[in-house]
Scaffold this active site. Structure first.
Site, mmCIF file in Angstrom:
data_model
loop_
_atom_site.group_PDB
_atom_site.id
_atom_site.type_symbol
_atom_site.label_atom_id
_atom_site.label_comp_id
_atom_site.label_asym_id
_atom_site.label_seq_id
_atom_site.Cartn_x
_atom_site.Cartn_y
_atom_site.Cartn_z
ATOM 1 N N GLU A 53 0.811 -1.220 0.000
ATOM 2 C CA GLU A 53 0.000 0.000 0.000
ATOM 3 C C GLU A 53 0.845 1.270 0.000
ATOM 4 O O GLU A 53 0.494 2.244 -0.648
ATOM 5 C CB GLU A 53 -0.952 -0.003 1.206
ATOM 6 C CG GLU A 53 -2.075 -1.027 1.109
ATOM 7 C CD GLU A 53 -3.107 -0.701 0.021
ATOM 8 O OE1 GLU A 53 -3.137 0.442 -0.457
ATOM 9 O OE2 GLU A 53 -3.888 -1.601 -0.334
ATOM 10 N N ASN A 65 -8.663 8.831 -6.316
ATOM 11 C CA ASN A 65 -9.394 7.661 -6.788
ATOM 12 C C ASN A 65 -10.525 8.112 -7.712
ATOM 13 O O ASN A 65 -10.842 9.302 -7.773
ATOM 14 C CB ASN A 65 -9.972 6.895 -5.592
ATOM 15 C CG ASN A 65 -8.894 6.387 -4.661
ATOM 16 O OD1 ASN A 65 -7.926 5.764 -5.086
ATOM 17 N ND2 ASN A 65 -9.032 6.671 -3.368
ATOM 18 N N ASP A 67 -13.616 8.005 -7.418
ATOM 19 C CA ASP A 67 -14.713 8.695 -6.728
ATOM 20 C C ASP A 67 -14.266 10.021 -6.112
ATOM 21 O O ASP A 67 -15.021 10.657 -5.382
ATOM 22 C CB ASP A 67 -15.333 7.790 -5.659
ATOM 23 C CG ASP A 67 -14.365 7.449 -4.526
ATOM 24 O OD1 ASP A 67 -13.180 7.842 -4.593
ATOM 25 O OD2 ASP A 67 -14.787 6.775 -3.572
ATOM 26 N N SER A 69 -11.942 10.437 -3.878
ATOM 27 C CA SER A 69 -11.307 10.278 -2.573
ATOM 28 C C SER A 69 -9.811 10.031 -2.748
ATOM 29 O O SER A 69 -9.324 9.824 -3.865
ATOM 30 C CB SER A 69 -11.931 9.087 -1.835
ATOM 31 O OG SER A 69 -11.644 7.878 -2.517
ATOM 32 N N ASP A 71 -6.192 8.171 -0.559
ATOM 33 C CA ASP A 71 -5.770 7.211 0.457
ATOM 34 C C ASP A 71 -4.542 7.745 1.182
ATOM 35 O O ASP A 71 -3.641 8.302 0.542
ATOM 36 C CB ASP A 71 -5.455 5.865 -0.197
ATOM 37 C CG ASP A 71 -6.662 5.299 -0.942
ATOM 38 O OD1 ASP A 71 -7.794 5.465 -0.456
ATOM 39 O OD2 ASP A 71 -6.465 4.701 -2.008
ATOM 40 N N ASN A 78 -8.694 5.326 3.387
ATOM 41 C CA ASN A 78 -9.487 6.046 2.378
ATOM 42 C C ASN A 78 -10.389 7.134 2.971
ATOM 43 O O ASN A 78 -11.080 6.921 3.966
ATOM 44 C CB ASN A 78 -10.323 5.010 1.610
ATOM 45 C CG ASN A 78 -11.182 5.659 0.558
ATOM 46 O OD1 ASN A 78 -12.384 5.818 0.732
ATOM 47 N ND2 ASN A 78 -10.564 6.051 -0.544
#
Ligand SMILES: *[C@@H]1O[C@H](CO)[C@@H](O)[C@H](O)[C@H]1NC(C)=O
Ligand SMILES: *[C@@H]1O[C@H](CO)[C@@H](O)[C@H](O)[C@H]1NC(C)=O
Ligand SMILES: [Ca+2]
Length: 147
Positions: A53, A65, A67, A69, A71, A78
């Site tokens: 990650e 991302n 949408d 958002s 991370d 998220n």
């Protein structure tokens, strides 16, 4: 050579600012915070997850991302579901500002990761884990760490 001196100084600061953990250092820290066996996931799962990650970088911020958002941090938590970055809709399931997950103290990141893995998706919430660690022989992620 003042200019060069300053350049070197800034480079040192930049390197110092990225808090990148070493594998065994992180493994010990995660274990001390109770992640070994948490919700049935042996410690090596958590180390492998963090590697894929964030490459163990506590200050990692992911790209946007689909949408909208992002991370954050060592576990790439998220902003749509778990923390608030002040942009867009969030469920803020960990009741935290996302900036809490980009500093060098990963205690609160660990607490939030525990909350994430308590959801029905468990570790499948993390594609880094699902695509690279799930079902694999994970012994190398804790080998040589004495944990
Ligand atoms: C969320 O965190 C704030 C402090 O940051 C606290 O005052 C509040 O009670 C928390 N809310 C919940 C639902 O835990
Ligand atoms: C996992 O890999 C290690 C090192 O390669 C090996 O010693 C161990 O037997 C393997 N475990 C399983 C369950 O295959
Ligand atoms: Ca933190």
């Amino acid at each position: 050579m003042k200019v060069l001196g300053l350049t070197v100084l800034f480079l040192l600061i930049a390197v110092n600012e990225a808090r990148v953990f070493e594998k065994c250092e992180l493994a010990r820290l995660l274990k001390s915070h109770g992640l070994d066996g948490y919700r049935g996931y042996a410690l090596a799962n958590w180390v492998c997850l963090a590697y894929y990650e964030s490459s163990y970088n506590s200050r990692a911020v992911g790209p946007r991302n689909s949408d909208g958002s992002r991370d954050y941090g060592i576990f790439q938590i998220n902003s749509r579901w778990w923390c608030s970055n002040g942009q867009g809709t969030t469920s803020n399931g960990c009741n935290k500002s996302c900036s809490s997950f980009t500093n060098d103290d990963i205690s609160d990141d660990i607490e939030c990761a525990k909350r994430v893995v308590r959801d029905p998706n468990k570790m499948d919430a993390w594609y880094g884990w699902k695509n690279n660690c799930k079902g694999k022989n994970l012994s190398k992620w804790t080998s040589g760490c004495g944990v």
